[in-house]
Design an enzyme around this catalytic site. Structure first.
Site, PDB file in Angstrom:
ATOM      1  N   CYS A 168      -1.156   2.306   0.718  1.00 43.16           N
ATOM      2  CA  CYS A 168      -2.394   2.595  -0.019  1.00 43.16           C
ATOM      3  C   CYS A 168      -3.370   1.438   0.149  1.00 43.16           C
ATOM      4  O   CYS A 168      -4.576   1.647   0.277  1.00 43.16           O
ATOM      5  CB  CYS A 168      -2.108   2.860  -1.489  1.00 43.16           C
ATOM      6  SG  CYS A 168      -1.397   4.499  -1.802  1.00 43.16           S
ATOM      7  N   HIS A 177       5.660   8.201   5.447  1.00 40.02           N
ATOM      8  CA  HIS A 177       5.073   7.892   6.757  1.00 40.02           C
ATOM      9  C   HIS A 177       5.933   8.478   7.848  1.00 40.02           C
ATOM     10  O   HIS A 177       7.155   8.610   7.700  1.00 40.02           O
ATOM     11  CB  HIS A 177       4.881   6.391   6.943  1.00 40.02           C
ATOM     12  CG  HIS A 177       6.120   5.580   6.692  1.00 40.02           C
ATOM     13  ND1 HIS A 177       6.537   5.250   5.415  1.00 40.02           N
ATOM     14  CD2 HIS A 177       7.039   5.058   7.538  1.00 40.02           C
ATOM     15  CE1 HIS A 177       7.657   4.553   5.499  1.00 40.02           C
ATOM     16  NE2 HIS A 177       7.985   4.427   6.777  1.00 40.02           N
ATOM     17  N   CYS A 189       1.193  -0.314  -3.533  1.00 37.18           N
ATOM     18  CA  CYS A 189       1.751   0.370  -2.360  1.00 37.18           C
ATOM     19  C   CYS A 189       1.061  -0.201  -1.126  1.00 37.18           C
ATOM     20  O   CYS A 189      -0.169  -0.174  -1.011  1.00 37.18           O
ATOM     21  CB  CYS A 189       1.528   1.880  -2.464  1.00 37.18           C
ATOM     22  SG  CYS A 189       1.868   2.726  -0.903  1.00 37.18           S
ATOM     23  N   HIS A 204       5.615   4.915   0.767  1.00 33.39           N
ATOM     24  CA  HIS A 204       4.485   5.838   0.947  1.00 33.39           C
ATOM     25  C   HIS A 204       4.885   6.640   2.183  1.00 33.39           C
ATOM     26  O   HIS A 204       5.061   6.053   3.267  1.00 33.39           O
ATOM     27  CB  HIS A 204       3.189   5.046   1.172  1.00 33.39           C
ATOM     28  CG  HIS A 204       1.955   5.890   1.345  1.00 33.39           C
ATOM     29  ND1 HIS A 204       0.818   5.721   0.584  1.00 33.39           N
ATOM     30  CD2 HIS A 204       1.669   6.887   2.227  1.00 33.39           C
ATOM     31  CE1 HIS A 204      -0.106   6.594   0.972  1.00 33.39           C
ATOM     32  NE2 HIS A 204       0.384   7.304   1.981  1.00 33.39           N
ATOM     33  N   ASN A 211      11.864   8.126   7.667  1.00 33.99           N
ATOM     34  CA  ASN A 211      13.032   7.605   6.965  1.00 33.99           C
ATOM     35  C   ASN A 211      12.931   7.916   5.484  1.00 33.99           C
ATOM     36  O   ASN A 211      11.870   7.772   4.878  1.00 33.99           O
ATOM     37  CB  ASN A 211      13.129   6.088   7.165  1.00 33.99           C
ATOM     38  CG  ASN A 211      13.453   5.732   8.603  1.00 33.99           C
ATOM     39  OD1 ASN A 211      14.301   6.357   9.224  1.00 33.99           O
ATOM     40  ND2 ASN A 211      12.760   4.728   9.150  1.00 33.99           N
ATOM     41  N   HIS A 251       6.868   7.914  11.757  1.00 37.10           N
ATOM     42  CA  HIS A 251       6.820   7.049  12.937  1.00 37.10           C
ATOM     43  C   HIS A 251       6.601   7.931  14.161  1.00 37.10           C
ATOM     44  O   HIS A 251       7.297   8.943  14.326  1.00 37.10           O
ATOM     45  CB  HIS A 251       8.158   6.322  13.118  1.00 37.10           C
ATOM     46  CG  HIS A 251       8.535   5.405  11.983  1.00 37.10           C
ATOM     47  ND1 HIS A 251       8.337   4.043  12.033  1.00 37.10           N
ATOM     48  CD2 HIS A 251       9.104   5.654  10.774  1.00 37.10           C
ATOM     49  CE1 HIS A 251       8.776   3.495  10.908  1.00 37.10           C
ATOM     50  NE2 HIS A 251       9.252   4.447  10.126  1.00 37.10           N
ATOM     51  N   HIS A 292      -0.981   9.637  -1.851  1.00 37.56           N
ATOM     52  CA  HIS A 292       0.305   8.943  -1.955  1.00 37.56           C
ATOM     53  C   HIS A 292       1.437   9.863  -2.435  1.00 37.56           C
ATOM     54  O   HIS A 292       1.334  10.487  -3.485  1.00 37.56           O
ATOM     55  CB  HIS A 292       0.190   7.761  -2.933  1.00 37.56           C
ATOM     56  CG  HIS A 292       1.489   7.043  -3.140  1.00 37.56           C
ATOM     57  ND1 HIS A 292       1.818   5.902  -2.444  1.00 37.56           N
ATOM     58  CD2 HIS A 292       2.560   7.333  -3.925  1.00 37.56           C
ATOM     59  CE1 HIS A 292       3.031   5.515  -2.814  1.00 37.56           C
ATOM     60  NE2 HIS A 292       3.501   6.370  -3.714  1.00 37.56           N
ATOM     61  N   ASP A 317       2.163   0.282  14.273  1.00 34.94           N
ATOM     62  CA  ASP A 317       3.225  -0.388  13.509  1.00 34.94           C
ATOM     63  C   ASP A 317       3.278  -1.859  13.941  1.00 34.94           C
ATOM     64  O   ASP A 317       3.302  -2.158  15.137  1.00 34.94           O
ATOM     65  CB  ASP A 317       4.576   0.298  13.770  1.00 34.94           C
ATOM     66  CG  ASP A 317       5.644  -0.137  12.776  1.00 34.94           C
ATOM     67  OD1 ASP A 317       6.139   0.713  12.032  1.00 34.94           O
ATOM     68  OD2 ASP A 317       5.988  -1.348  12.763  1.00 34.94           O
ATOM     69  N   THR A 349      11.624   1.247   3.970  1.00 36.93           N
ATOM     70  CA  THR A 349      11.173  -0.001   3.336  1.00 36.93           C
ATOM     71  C   THR A 349       9.805   0.140   2.676  1.00 36.93           C
ATOM     72  O   THR A 349       9.442  -0.672   1.834  1.00 36.93           O
ATOM     73  CB  THR A 349      11.089  -1.150   4.361  1.00 36.93           C
ATOM     74  OG1 THR A 349      10.227  -0.750   5.432  1.00 36.93           O
ATOM     75  CG2 THR A 349      12.456  -1.494   4.922  1.00 36.93           C
TER      76      THR A 349
HETATM   77  P1  AMP Z   1      10.287   2.361   7.180  1.00 37.90           P
HETATM   78  O1  AMP Z   1      11.266   1.269   7.489  1.00 37.90           O
HETATM   79  O2  AMP Z   1      10.610   3.685   7.758  1.00 37.90           O
HETATM   80  O3  AMP Z   1       9.943   2.408   5.705  1.00 37.90           O
HETATM   81  O4  AMP Z   1       8.958   1.953   7.961  1.00 37.90           O
HETATM   82  C1  AMP Z   1       8.038   1.022   7.507  1.00 37.90           C
HETATM   83  C2  AMP Z   1       7.311   0.543   8.731  1.00 37.90           C
HETATM   84  O5  AMP Z   1       6.119  -0.098   8.318  1.00 37.90           O
HETATM   85  C3  AMP Z   1       8.098  -0.462   9.574  1.00 37.90           C
HETATM   86  O6  AMP Z   1       8.281   0.057  10.887  1.00 37.90           O
HETATM   87  C4  AMP Z   1       7.206  -1.709   9.567  1.00 37.90           C
HETATM   88  O7  AMP Z   1       7.202  -2.370  10.798  1.00 37.90           O
HETATM   89  C5  AMP Z   1       5.843  -1.134   9.230  1.00 37.90           C
HETATM   90  N1  AMP Z   1       4.918  -2.035   8.583  1.00 37.90           N
HETATM   91  C6  AMP Z   1       5.168  -2.839   7.529  1.00 37.90           C
HETATM   92  N2  AMP Z   1       4.028  -3.505   7.178  1.00 37.90           N
HETATM   93  C7  AMP Z   1       3.060  -3.084   8.033  1.00 37.90           C
HETATM   94  C8  AMP Z   1       1.675  -3.407   8.195  1.00 37.90           C
HETATM   95  N3  AMP Z   1       1.063  -4.294   7.401  1.00 37.90           N
HETATM   96  N4  AMP Z   1       0.999  -2.822   9.199  1.00 37.90           N
HETATM   97  C9  AMP Z   1       1.620  -1.926  10.023  1.00 37.90           C
HETATM   98  N5  AMP Z   1       2.911  -1.573   9.906  1.00 37.90           N
HETATM   99  C10 AMP Z   1       3.614  -2.154   8.935  1.00 37.90           C
HETATM  100 ZN    ZN Z   2       0.760   4.688  -1.185  1.00 40.20          ZN
END
Ligand code: AMP
Ligand code: ZN
Length: 114
Positions: A7, A100, A4, A98, A87, A102, A46, A30, A95
């Site tokens: 994680c 999250h 993950c 885990h 989301n 925003h 998680h 982000d 995507t």
């Molecule tokens: P979601 O599309 O809602 O699952 O959001 C996932 C978010 O994680 C996206 O806005 C990505 O830009 C962000 N993201 C992906 N990898 C990283 C990372 N290594 N550091 C910070 N944000 C990330």
């Molecule tokens: Zn996780």
């Protein structure tokens, strides 16, 4: 949880820019910002999305929102306004699996939807 991304960020195996941390919650920048300020707030435990979180560990939703409230009240976000988005699943374009939240702000935001 193994494999993950968030994680791994919590374990510092992947670098991140921290903006907030307490015993239970971590907030970071982000990497692909959708607004001038764009942060992600995650619980250190998680779960895969907010629906799973609300069933398995509903107290964690409050813990994350309390962290968001502390953070946004420590700067201009609370005064100027901000948006929280989480989301769930393919239509929303989730995507990272885990849970999250925003936190978007730092400028006047457009309306949202499709
Ligand atoms: P979601 O599309 O809602 O699952 O959001 C996932 C978010 O994680 C996206 O806005 C990505 O830009 C962000 N993201 C992906 N990898 C990283 C990372 N290594 N550091 C910070 N944000 C990330
Ligand atoms: Zn996780």
């Amino acid at each position: 949880m193994e494999d993950c991304l968030f994680c791994k960020i919590l374990k510092k195996e992947i670098p991140s820019t921290k903006v907030y941390e307490d015993e239970k919650v971590y907030g970071f920048v982000d990497i692909y910002p959708m607004s001038k300020e764009h942060y992600l707030f995650i619980h250190k435990n998680h779960t895969s999305n907010v629906n799973e979180m609300s069933k398995a560990t509903p107290n964690e939703i409050g813990e994350v929102y309390q962290a968001i409230s502390k953070y946004t009240e420590s700067n201009e976000l609370s005064k100027n306004g901000f948006r929280v988005v989480t989301n769930v699943g393919p239509d929303a374009g989730q995507t990272v699996f885990h849970t999250h939240f925003h936190v978007l702000g730092g400028e006047k935001l457009g309306r949202f939807g499709s």
